[in-house]
Write a protein that holds these residues in place. Structure first.
Motif, PDB file in Angstrom:
ATOM      1  N   PRO A 167       0.829  -1.212   0.000  1.00 32.77           N
ATOM      2  CA  PRO A 167       0.000   0.000   0.000  1.00 32.77           C
ATOM      3  C   PRO A 167       0.858   1.254   0.000  1.00 32.77           C
ATOM      4  O   PRO A 167       2.009   1.250   0.455  1.00 32.77           O
ATOM      5  CB  PRO A 167      -0.806  -0.116   1.306  1.00 32.77           C
ATOM      6  CG  PRO A 167      -0.653  -1.521   1.760  1.00 32.77           C
ATOM      7  CD  PRO A 167       0.632  -2.029   1.210  1.00 32.77           C
ATOM      8  N   THR A 173      -6.307  -0.149   5.583  1.00 28.64           N
ATOM      9  CA  THR A 173      -7.106   0.274   4.439  1.00 28.64           C
ATOM     10  C   THR A 173      -8.186   1.253   4.877  1.00 28.64           C
ATOM     11  O   THR A 173      -8.922   0.994   5.842  1.00 28.64           O
ATOM     12  CB  THR A 173      -7.768  -0.949   3.774  1.00 28.64           C
ATOM     13  OG1 THR A 173      -6.732  -1.871   3.397  1.00 28.64           O
ATOM     14  CG2 THR A 173      -8.542  -0.529   2.550  1.00 28.64           C
ATOM     15  N   ASP A 187      -4.086  -6.857   7.661  1.00 27.64           N
ATOM     16  CA  ASP A 187      -4.068  -5.612   6.897  1.00 27.64           C
ATOM     17  C   ASP A 187      -3.101  -4.611   7.523  1.00 27.64           C
ATOM     18  O   ASP A 187      -2.357  -3.915   6.822  1.00 27.64           O
ATOM     19  CB  ASP A 187      -5.481  -5.036   6.837  1.00 27.64           C
ATOM     20  CG  ASP A 187      -5.582  -3.836   5.901  1.00 27.64           C
ATOM     21  OD1 ASP A 187      -4.956  -3.868   4.820  1.00 27.64           O
ATOM     22  OD2 ASP A 187      -6.277  -2.862   6.257  1.00 27.64           O
TER      23      ASP A 187
END
Length: 311
Positions: A167, A173, A187
């Motif tokens: 990312p 996110t 994540d």
């Protein structure tokens, strides 16, 4: 006990000095943060309301010594004031919401760099003159000569923008609700790889060289020669005898580095828009948020002093 109390007195004096500097610096900076905040509000305010706002943020026309006494009392009372840029949220809440991410980032990078660097130092010293000893020290010294943010920008451009392996930024996110589920933790780890990796890449060389130099001196001690004369395995001599004693300076350095976990990744957080103390500090400076800047500086100073005192 006398030694501990004397050291505690030194650190209390250092903390008082940092409090005083922390109080004076924002007031010597140019600009009017209260006027800037009030200018963004809709509607007009009376002079009394403006004066109340200035008093609320400790930036009124009272004598400086009165503001100083109130500031010291508020700090020891756990009141760091209200954030101007995020009014009316208290500074303590703003810092509390961000410091966890900084600890995760800095703590993860510190542990990885400590473990990897010391293992490389042990292996390089034990096989002195080998391929590992010839390649890694100059390579890691070269990498460590660059500042954190420079390596961070290169990693961001290569692995996030071009290759799209990781990312671009943030701690997780956007739009995801933080939970303790495996999906969310995964994540967070995925977003942590690049920022933590850049810190490790810059700092691991210092750990390796420190351990290598200490290990070389330890390997020449008489008890290592005696262990070899007894016919012990090389692996046992390396880890149980040599490395165990050579680790002592590294352990001390590790404890001292804990205090810099909070403030060591400021620019890295800015590059990756990581929602930690560093990124929050940049926003506070841009908004002339004096109370928030003071709170962050005080948090960084306290973290370093406490860690050094414990060590």
């Amino acid at each position: 006990m006398t030694f501990v109390l004397r050291r505690l007195g030194y650190y209390l004096i250092a903390f008082w000095a940092s409090l005083t500097i922390n109080f004076l610096l924002p007031r010597l900076m140019p600009g009017d943060p209260v006027g800037r905040m009030l200018g963004q509000m809709q509607g007009s305010l009376t002079d009394d309301q403006v004066a109340q706002f200035r008093h609320l943020f400790g930036l009124d026309d009272r004598p400086i010594w009165q503001q100083y006494i109130q500031y010291i009392g508020d700090v020891f009372g756990g009141n760091l004031g209200l954030s101007i840029s995020q009014f009316p949220t208290p500074v303590v809440q703003v810092i509390g919401a961000q410091i966890g991410w900084t600890v995760i980032l800095g703590g993860t990078a510190l542990v990885i760099a400590f473990v990897v660097g010391n293992l490389l130092g042990i292996w390089a010293a034990w096989r002195r003159g080998g391929a590992l000893d010839k390649i890694f020290p100059p390579l890691l010294v070269f990498t460590g000569s660059f500042p954190y943010f420079f390596i961070a920008m290169i990693a961001l451009y290569l692995f996030a923008v071009n290759l799209k392996w990781f990312p671009i930024g943030q701690a997780f996110t956007l739009g995801t609700t933080p939970t303790f589920s495996g999906e969310f933790i995964g994540d967070v780890i995925w977003h942590l790889v690049l920022p933590a990796g850049t810190i490790v890449a810059v700092s691991v060389g210092g750990w390796m060289l420190g351990m290598r130099n200490t290990m070389i001196g330890t390997a020449a001690e008489d008890y290592i020669t005696m262990a070899r004369a007894k016919g012990l395995r090389e692996g046992r001599i390396m880890y149980r005898y040599a490395a165990r004693n050579a680790m002592l300076p590294s352990v001390t350095s590790f404890g001292m580095s804990i205090g810099f976990v909070v403030g060591g990744a400021l620019l890295t957080e800015v590059v990756f828009a990581y929602p930690g103390i560093g990124y929050q500090l940049l926003r506070a400076v841009q908004a002339l948020d004096y109370p928030l800047m003071q709170g962050i500086f005080l948090t960084l100073t306290a973290a370093v002093l406490v860690a050094n005192f414990l060590i």
